[in-house]
Scaffold this motif. Structure first.
Motif, short mmCIF file in Angstrom:
data_model
loop_
_atom_site.label_atom_id
_atom_site.label_comp_id
_atom_site.label_asym_id
_atom_site.label_seq_id
_atom_site.Cartn_x
_atom_site.Cartn_y
_atom_site.Cartn_z
N ALA A 1 3.01 6.17 -3.37
CA ALA A 1 4.31 6.94 -3.65
C ALA A 1 4.35 7.11 -4.91
O ALA A 1 5.42 7.34 -5.22
N LEU A 2 3.97 5.92 -6.05
CA LEU A 2 3.44 6.45 -6.91
C LEU A 2 3.53 7.24 -7.59
O LEU A 2 2.24 8.39 -7.24
N LYS B 1 -3.02 5.06 -14.04
CA LYS B 1 -3.07 4.39 -15.52
C LYS B 1 -3.47 2.77 -15.34
O LYS B 1 -3.54 1.92 -15.75
N LEU B 2 -2.57 1.89 -13.83
CA LEU B 2 -2.65 0.98 -13.31
C LEU B 2 -3.55 0.77 -12.78
O LEU B 2 -3.96 -0.86 -13.11
N PHE B 3 -4.04 1.56 -11.95
CA PHE B 3 -5.45 1.39 -11.05
C PHE B 3 -6.69 1.47 -10.90
O PHE B 3 -6.40 2.64 -11.58
N LEU B 4 -7.70 1.35 -10.79
CA LEU B 4 -8.48 1.84 -10.54
C LEU B 4 -9.07 2.06 -9.13
O LEU B 4 -8.53 1.99 -8.04
N PRO B 5 -9.64 2.94 -8.80
CA PRO B 5 -9.59 3.87 -7.58
C PRO B 5 -10.17 3.05 -6.61
O PRO B 5 -8.83 2.46 -5.88
N TRP B 6 -11.03 1.93 -6.62
CA TRP B 6 -11.17 1.20 -5.54
C TRP B 6 -10.19 -0.28 -5.18
O TRP B 6 -10.03 -0.53 -4.20
N GLN B 7 -9.48 -0.26 -6.52
CA GLN B 7 -8.16 -1.59 -6.21
C GLN B 7 -7.40 -0.84 -5.20
O GLN B 7 -6.17 -1.89 -4.99
N PHE C 1 0.70 -1.62 -0.03
CA PHE C 1 0.23 0.19 -0.01
C PHE C 1 1.38 1.19 0.03
O PHE C 1 0.51 2.18 -0.46
N TRP C 2 2.33 1.49 0.97
CA TRP C 2 2.62 2.55 1.10
C TRP C 2 3.64 2.47 -0.63
O TRP C 2 3.73 4.02 -0.87
#
Length: 1039
Positions: free
Chosen positions: A697-698, A705-711, A692-693
């Motif tokens: 930090a990304l 681009k890589l993840f949806l908000p809920w993911q 998660f950290w």
């Protein structure tokens, strides 16, 4: 201490020969008076030719029957840029572009307008009143009142404002309001807007969602003609400050975006529309707010009008205005009554100009006088002067006196705005004092047999019955209308009943109590109480509260080193001076002082002192500490990756150390739910936390681009679920033990080796010999982990609670949490060794001395500061509320819980593991017997380890009750000292800056500590019940 809300509304009235007044709703016309309440359709019917009159003579002879509010076609676009500090908008022409900080010289449009059109655009310092939290500022911006620190809790549960306010006045005058932005407005003013576009506001990690939502609707709404006031509340700047601070390049991006917004709005507004750009508060150099420092209260206000504004700088001068001045200014411009409770004055510089100085002065005077009339206060000398205004200078003189009068009224209101109810304050102080006094008397005065007799008898039944009857009686009185507040009535009535019951117990056993008090106590206990008294007295000093982190560090280490000094192992004998030379006497004394056990205890305290000193690195700074520099912040810096890696290594070592301890004590054997969770889940939690950290930090674009908000919130929820599951299992099946019902003879794996037949023969001989030796106890069960059955459960609970808090603290401050855990372990070992010294029977270990409780309490209080917290609102780590939630909540319970766990993590973890103070001596005797030098009778009893606690469960429950009560007395005494300090300094300059926040944080810390202590107590009860059930099962199996 709460401010009474005024239920009245301001209305417009005519009165012959004087300006019309604001009156209460439902005001009855007085006999013989000529007051006339204007109908809603006739409200604010301004005489059109008043502003066009150029003759002061006509103005002087005309009957002054002007309404409080003026009919106006003016429209206002109000852009609220949250946390718009004045320094952000103030343009520094001496700076080159490459020299400017991230927040400097970004509002180029504002600078160009002020430079090229100074008569149409003005910039002010916009001073807010503390507390500088968003909900309180919005209340001030709409009512003109001064919210208090008691209202800070409303940031979690926003209540509807029913006090007279600008939005309700607009609705009453058939004017409409459009809103977009921070959804706090919808909670404050539901149903007041013809169109609303609210967006979730609590996720301070989200810089763009709210602002983007506004931009999609702002220009479209401006071009519509069905509104009088348009409010757009941007949050990106505030969230950027919370996450990155004002010096980050993201702040530059957000300020440039706001500059573009202002430019677009200026192009879209019509000639009858004014633009107000304001900040609700400022921010500190770390991006926080909530306190009363100059950086936090100094916001900006920019005003632009297509037509010229009145220029009264020669008369009023300062460019600094109060935030409450916005309400009467907008009310005057929009032609509505000034809200009844308003304390601000009209900002005359924002009124449109008629290009005639006399007329401008008359209009300004009219607005100022309406402001005075709104406050419903008599000022006879000004009234008389109002009828003799022949010259422009006279008008200006009267207006200056009126402005001074408004400032004086406001200062007077500020002094009395917070009404202190001395009766309720004294009642509260007495209730808390008597509760603590009777608790102290019962714990320190009643011996075990008497206290057990009280608790096991009818006392509890009678007490609970009386309290229940009192609650029912209070409810009936409330329904009958005899009392106004049921919560206050229940609180005080049940407190009085409880005090009476406790007093009866004390009186009944007074002789025994006095005899115990007169007996000599431990010197170490008396020194510890003296140090506690010093810390309590320090609570009355604002400088002590400001530097309490340093003071608690000193008091803690003083207590620990005093214990080392006072620790003299008696089994090494004394110094026999008879027949010895002075050199030999000194040598014998040195040998007695420098014993291995004392050196070991000294090494523990020395290491603990180093751990405490390391935790200084994680202290947060207060605004009152100009020389303090926060060594670390809660925001990811350029060393964020290294911090994250180092923290994960620390957490991994913590988990590994706990696993090794549990394995060595036999508590990781078997396949019970708790054992399986303790064996594997901590590693999973650390991995999820680190993941998660890393995701946080990304860069934002990469993350999107890589993840949806809920993911992004899956990993925190995995941690939450695993921690909750573990605690449920700990209460349902807490034992970390494993037993074998019967031993089986197992053939050794000799096949496949050389000389098989001789090996088989030798193995069978060994089995027959072993069977003959243990023929009597053949088949007896082997139980793993029974000697550490209590401590193992608390180790598991402490590890999981620490990992949960580490996730909420973040990758930097989680390191401080690891230091706290290390300090707790060192303190437990040291106190156990010292406590075991000098005991004659094992039963003495069941009573934890005051010195140990005070040391534990000082450590818990210190690590509130050691984990990066301060008792100030600007230091609250609000980002904890968004770990796994994304800032979208159906209830404010979740963010309040997460922020509370973050803020009071030390009180939570150390309150939960408090029973280890009682259990640790038995644990250490089993796991490291060389650390304790005990007599033979005591050694024989302690060979059983923690099973001895189960065998003497009566002493266990009494000792645990005594321990929990002592710890509650410690934190309760700190709470009482803060209450007394707040009561004594209620009119002190530093009340709302220092003493009130300290009282609130200490009270919240008390209410966090009590449930955690109760959970620890209940966990001991569950362990005892399960051990009893296990032994009964084994006895049944082998009987």
């Amino acid at each position: 201490m709460l401010k009474e809300v005024q239920p009245q509304r301001a209305t417009c009235k005519y009165r012959n020969n004087i300006f019309c007044e604001n009156k209460y709703h439902g005001y009855l016309n007085k006999l013989g008076d000529e007051d006339i309440v204007i109908n809603s359709s006739d409200l604010c019917s301004w005489d059109d030719d008043f502003l066009t009159r150029k003759s002061s003579e006509e103005y002087r002879h005309r009957p002054i029957s002007l309404p409080t509010c003026t009919a106006s076609n003016t429209k206002v676009v109000l852009l609220i840029i949250d946390a718009l500090k004045f320094d952000f908008m103030d343009y520094n022409i001496t700076l080159q572009e490459n020299e400017a900080q991230a927040f400097q010289n970004k509002f180029t449009v504002v600078h160009e307008l002020i430079s090229s059109r100074p008569n149409n655009s003005k910039l002010f310092k916009f001073i807010a009143d503390p507390p500088t939290t968003t909900m309180q500022r919005l209340k001030a911006l709409t009512t003109g009142t001064l919210p208090t620190f008691v209202d800070v809790g409303s940031n979690f549960a926003t209540p509807e404002i029913n006090e007279d306010n600008l939005l309700d006045q607009l609705t009453t005058q058939n004017k409409t309001v459009v809103f977009m932005g921070d959804d706090t407005w919808v909670g404050l003013y539901p149903g007041r807007f013809i169109r609303e576009y609210p967006f979730p506001s609590f996720n301070v990690w989200d810089l763009d969602t709210v602002d983007s939502g506004i931009l999609d609707n702002l220009i479209v709404e401006i071009k519509k003609n069905d509104w009088s006031l348009l409010i757009a509340h941007f949050l990106g700047v505030d969230h950027c400050g919370h996450r990155y601070g004002p010096y980050h390049h993201e702040m530059s991006r957000k300020l440039k975006e706001m500059n573009s917004v202002i430019s677009d709005v200026l192009e879209a507004i019509e000639n009858n529309t004014m633009l107000f750009v304001i900040g609700d508060h400022g921010m500190t150099n770390t991006g926080d707010h909530g306190g009363s420092s100059e950086a936090e209260v100094t916001a900006a206000m920019f005003v632009h009008s297509p037509s010229s504004l009145i220029n009264l700088q020669s008369m009023e001068g300062p460019k600094t205005i109060r935030q409450v001045d916005l309400v009467p200014s907008l009310a005057t411009l929009l032609g509505v009554p000034i809200p009844f409770s308003n304390l601000g004055g009209v900002v005359l510089d924002v009124l449109p100009s008629s290009q005639d100085s006399l007329r401008d002065a008359q209009v300004a005077l009219q607005a100022t006088w309406n402001n005075i009339e709104q406050m419903s206060l008599a000022y006879e000398s000004l009234k008389k002067k109002m009828f003799d205004l022949n010259r422009e200078e006279d008008v200006k003189d009267v207006m200056r006196e009126a402005s001074e009068y408004l400032g004086l009224v406001r200062e007077m209101c500020e002094e009395v705005w917070i009404q202190f109810d001395s009766v309720l304050m004294s009642h509260g102080l007495w209730v808390v004092f008597l509760s603590l006094f009777f608790m102290f008397v019962m714990v320190s005065g009643l011996p075990k047999d008497r206290l057990t007799e009280v608790l096991d008898g009818k006392f509890l039944v009678v007490g609970l019955t009386c309290v229940g009857v009192t609650v029912v009686g209070s409810a009936l009185c409330y329904l009958a209308g005899s009392i106004e507040s049921i919560d206050v009535a229940v609180y005080f009535s049940t407190s009085l009943v409880s005090m009476f019951l406790l007093a009866s117990v004390v009186v009944k056993h007074w002789t025994v109590i006095m005899s115990r008090w007169l007996s000599k106590g431990r010197l170490s206990d008396r020194v510890g109480r003296l140090l506690l008294a010093c810390s309590l007295c320090g609570s009355f000093s604002n400088s002590y509260v400001v530097e309490e982190s340093r003071s608690l560090s000193y008091l803690l280490l003083t207590q620990l080193w005093w214990l080392v000094y006072n620790y003299r192992p008696t089994r090494h004998g004394g110094v026999n001076v008879k027949g010895k030379t002075p050199d030999k006497v000194v040598s014998s004394w040195v040998k007695m002082q420098v014993t291995p056990s004392r050196m070991f205890v000294g090494a523990l305290v020395l290491t603990l002192s180093g751990v405490v000193r390391l935790s200084h690195y994680y202290w947060a700074c207060r605004e009152e500490q100009p020389s303090c520099e926060t060594s670390t912040t809660h925001k990811q810096g350029r060393h964020g990756a290294l911090n994250c890696l180092f923290t994960l290594v620390c957490l991994g070592l913590l988990v590994t150390a706990a696993r090794i301890w549990l394995r060595s004590s036999g508590n990781l054997v078997g396949f019970s739910p708790v054992v399986m969770l303790a064996r594997y889940v901590p590693t999973v939690v650390v991995v999820c936390t680190g993941g998660f950290w890393v995701l946080q930090a990304l860069p934002k674009d990469t993350r999107a681009k890589l993840f949806l908000p809920w993911q992004l919130h899956i990993l925190p929820w995995v941690v939450y679920c695993l921690v909750v599951l573990t605690f449920v299992c700990l209460f349902v099946r807490p034992l970390c033990v494993f037993y074998l019902l019967k031993e089986h003879d197992v053939m050794a794996p000799v096949y496949g080796q050389e000389n098989i037949i001789p090996r088989l023969f030798n193995h069978m001989k060994e089995m027959m010999r072993a069977r003959a030796q243990k023929e009597e106890d053949q088949g007896a069960p082997v139980v793993y982990g029974l000697a550490t059955v209590y401590s193992a459960v608390f180790v598991v609970a402490g590890v999981f609670a620490s990992l949960l808090v580490a996730l909420l603290l973040g990758s930097v401050l989680a390191q401080a949490l690891v230091l706290m855990v290390v300090a707790c372990v060192l303190l437990l070992i040291m106190l156990s060794v010292i406590h075991a010294e000098g005991i004659i029977v094992a039963e003495q270990l069941f009573i934890v001395p005051w010195s140990s409780v005070l040391s534990w309490g000082f450590l818990a209080s210190y690590f509130f500061y050691g984990t990066g917290h301060q008792p100030t609102f600007s230091n609250i780590q609000w980002e904890a509320a968004f770990v796994g939630t994304g800032g979208i909540f159906h209830t404010h319970v979740v963010p309040a819980l997460l922020v509370g766990l973050n803020t009071f993590c030390a009180q939570l973890v150390m309150g939960l593991t408090l029973p280890l103070l009682l259990v640790a001596p038995f644990t250490i005797r089993v796991m490291a017997p060389r650390l304790m030098s005990l007599g033979d009778p005591v050694t024989e009893d302690l060979k059983k380890g923690e099973l001895f606690l189960y065998q003497r469960d009566d002493l266990l429950y009494h000792g645990l009750f005594d321990l929990c009560t002592k710890y509650t007395l410690f934190i309760g005494a700190r709470m009482l000292a803060c209450m007394l300090a707040g009561a004594m300094h209620c009119r002190h300059l530093m009340t709302w800056k220092v003493f009130a926040p300290k009282l609130m944080f200490e009270g919240l810390g008390l209410f966090v500590s009590l449930p955690s202590v109760l959970l620890g107590y209940l966990l001991v009860i569950r362990i005892t019940q399960q051990v009893d059930k296990l032994l009964l099962h084994l006895d049944k199996e082998f009987s």
